[in-house]
Design an enzyme around this catalytic site. Structure first.
Site, PDB file in Angstrom:
ATOM      1  N   ASP A 163       9.422  12.574   0.471  1.00 55.28           N
ATOM      2  CA  ASP A 163       8.976  12.409  -0.916  1.00 55.28           C
ATOM      3  C   ASP A 163       8.384  13.705  -1.462  1.00 55.28           C
ATOM      4  OD1 ASP A 163       8.823  10.916  -3.214  1.00 55.28           O
ATOM      5  OD2 ASP A 163       6.942   9.911  -2.691  1.00 55.28           O
TER       6      ASP A 163
ATOM      7  N   PHE B 118       1.094   2.669  -4.251  1.00 55.29           N
ATOM      8  CA  PHE B 118       0.350   1.972  -3.211  1.00 55.29           C
ATOM      9  C   PHE B 118      -1.158   1.975  -3.436  1.00 55.29           C
ATOM     10  CE2 PHE B 118       4.153   3.651  -0.897  1.00 55.29           C
ATOM     11  CZ  PHE B 118       4.821   2.443  -0.899  1.00 55.29           C
TER      12      PHE B 118
END
Length: 379
Positions: free
Chosen positions: A172, A57
């Site tokens: 994550d 990202f």
């Protein structure tokens, strides 16, 4: 909320941007707002020399504010609509929680198309670089240091699961999301995929997001998310810290097994200490064995049989006897990515003939780098 370092302050609510609307209908307002020009100045115009990391990202830069505070600035890719959601999630999640083993959010920038998060700067970068990265970037870590990293990460995760209100599932947990300060204290970062997990919820059905090599089988195959998915990921992380090798890059034995599968094989052959990093010349064998076995408890194929993070912390911090008779084989996931941009490959589960203990999606490409599954979604 006023900004103390950059002259005139502007309340965040006056910067409302429709593209940043949170699903709840509001924008996080309890963080400091930085102007883009201030962050541009702090990073010397986002000079490549100040780049300290990156991901699906955007890019992370080191910056120095006018009051000499060092910060890490995460710049979100402007084209990523999906990333904007993760940006908002990260603000909401981490602005409301504080713990010694969680990265501290200092502020953000929501000016124009710019989406940036400003964090405390951690001098020793990520565990992925310090321990598992190229030899030129690695830092020598003795066993006491590795043990403290395991324990500190466990305590941070236990806080998210059991003390934060509402509880949080990170989704994550991996070496690149464990950052190390100047004293090598670990801090969990990157909450872009995190989910709130109220007490009255047994599981959340959601799209699969995370990194191959760390994904719990029930989550990867069925999309059923619980806290036990984080615990599985943490178990893999322990094995990486003990072995000094990435679970997704290294292979063992004639069958070229992934780290978790190979560890189970060694347990069955009473050779567990063979996974220990060869660079660890001296280490307490019983303690290291306890850490490895704790990792195996975390990665059992059936999620209900995995311990809670509080129990895992106790396994790591106390010389307790683990009831190995209750330990069951791990669930192992691996995947062959012919094209990192192709998400159409089969996710059909199968049993690998070489290991009755392991569940695989498809065959493994052990030389590939970890693929974050959310990176493969259309943006």
């Amino acid at each position: 909320m006023n900004l103390c370092c950059f002259g005139e302050s502007k309340p965040l609510k006056n910067k409302k941007d429709p593209s940043l609307e949170h699903p709840s209908g509001s924008i996080a307002s309890n963080v400091r707002l930085f102007s883009h020009s201030a962050l541009k100045s702090a990073t010397r115009n986002f000079h490549p020399a100040n780049k300290v990391g990156g991901g699906g990202f955007g890019v992370v830069y080191k910056g120095v504010l006018r009051d000499e505070t060092q910060v890490a600035i995460k710049s979100l890719s402007a084209e990523s609509k999906q990333g904007t959601r993760e940006f908002l999630t990260e603000i909401d999640m981490i602005s409301n929680i504080k713990h010694p083993n969680l990265v501290q959010l200092i502020g953000c920038c929501v000016e124009g198309n710019n989406r940036m998060l400003v964090y405390e700067y951690l001098e020793n970068n990520s565990l992925a670089n310090a321990l598992l990265g190229p030899k030129s970037k690695r830092i020598v870590m003795d066993w006491p240091r590795r043990a403290l990293i395991c324990l500190g990460t466990a305590q941070g995760l236990a806080f998210l699961h059991e003390e934060a209100e509402p509880h949080i599932v990170h989704r994550d947990i991996k070496a690149s999301n464990v950052l190390l300060d100047k004293d090598f204290n670990p801090k969990i970062g990157d909450f872009g995929l995190a989910k709130l997990f109220p007490d009255n919820v047994t599981h959340i059905s959601t799209r699969v997001a995370g990194t191959m090599g760390y994904l719990a089988p029930e989550y990867a195959l069925l999309g059923q998310l619980t806290k036990k998915a984080d615990i599985y990921s943490f178990g893999v992380l322990i094995l990486e810290i003990v072995s000094g090798r990435s679970s997704s890059k290294a292979a063992w034995g004639q069958d070229m097994m992934v780290l978790l599968d190979w560890t189970w094989r060694l347990r069955e052959e009473d050779r567990l200490l063979e996974i220990v990093d060869p660079e660890l010349d001296v280490y307490p064998e019983e303690e290291v064995l306890r850490f490895i076995k704790a990792a195996l408890f975390c990665t059992q194929a059936t999620s209900q049989q995995r311990p809670s993070m509080k129990q895992v912390s106790e396994m790591l911090s106390k010389e307790i006897t683990l009831d190995e008779k209750t330990l069951t084989p791990p669930g192992v996931l691996s995947r062959n990515w012919k094209d990192s941009g192709d998400s159409s490959q089969s996710s059909q589960g199968r049993k690998d003939k070489g290991s009755s203990s392991s569940t695989f999606i498809t065959s493994t490409n052990l030389n590939s780098t970890p693929i974050t599954m959310t990176q493969m979604q259309p943006r």
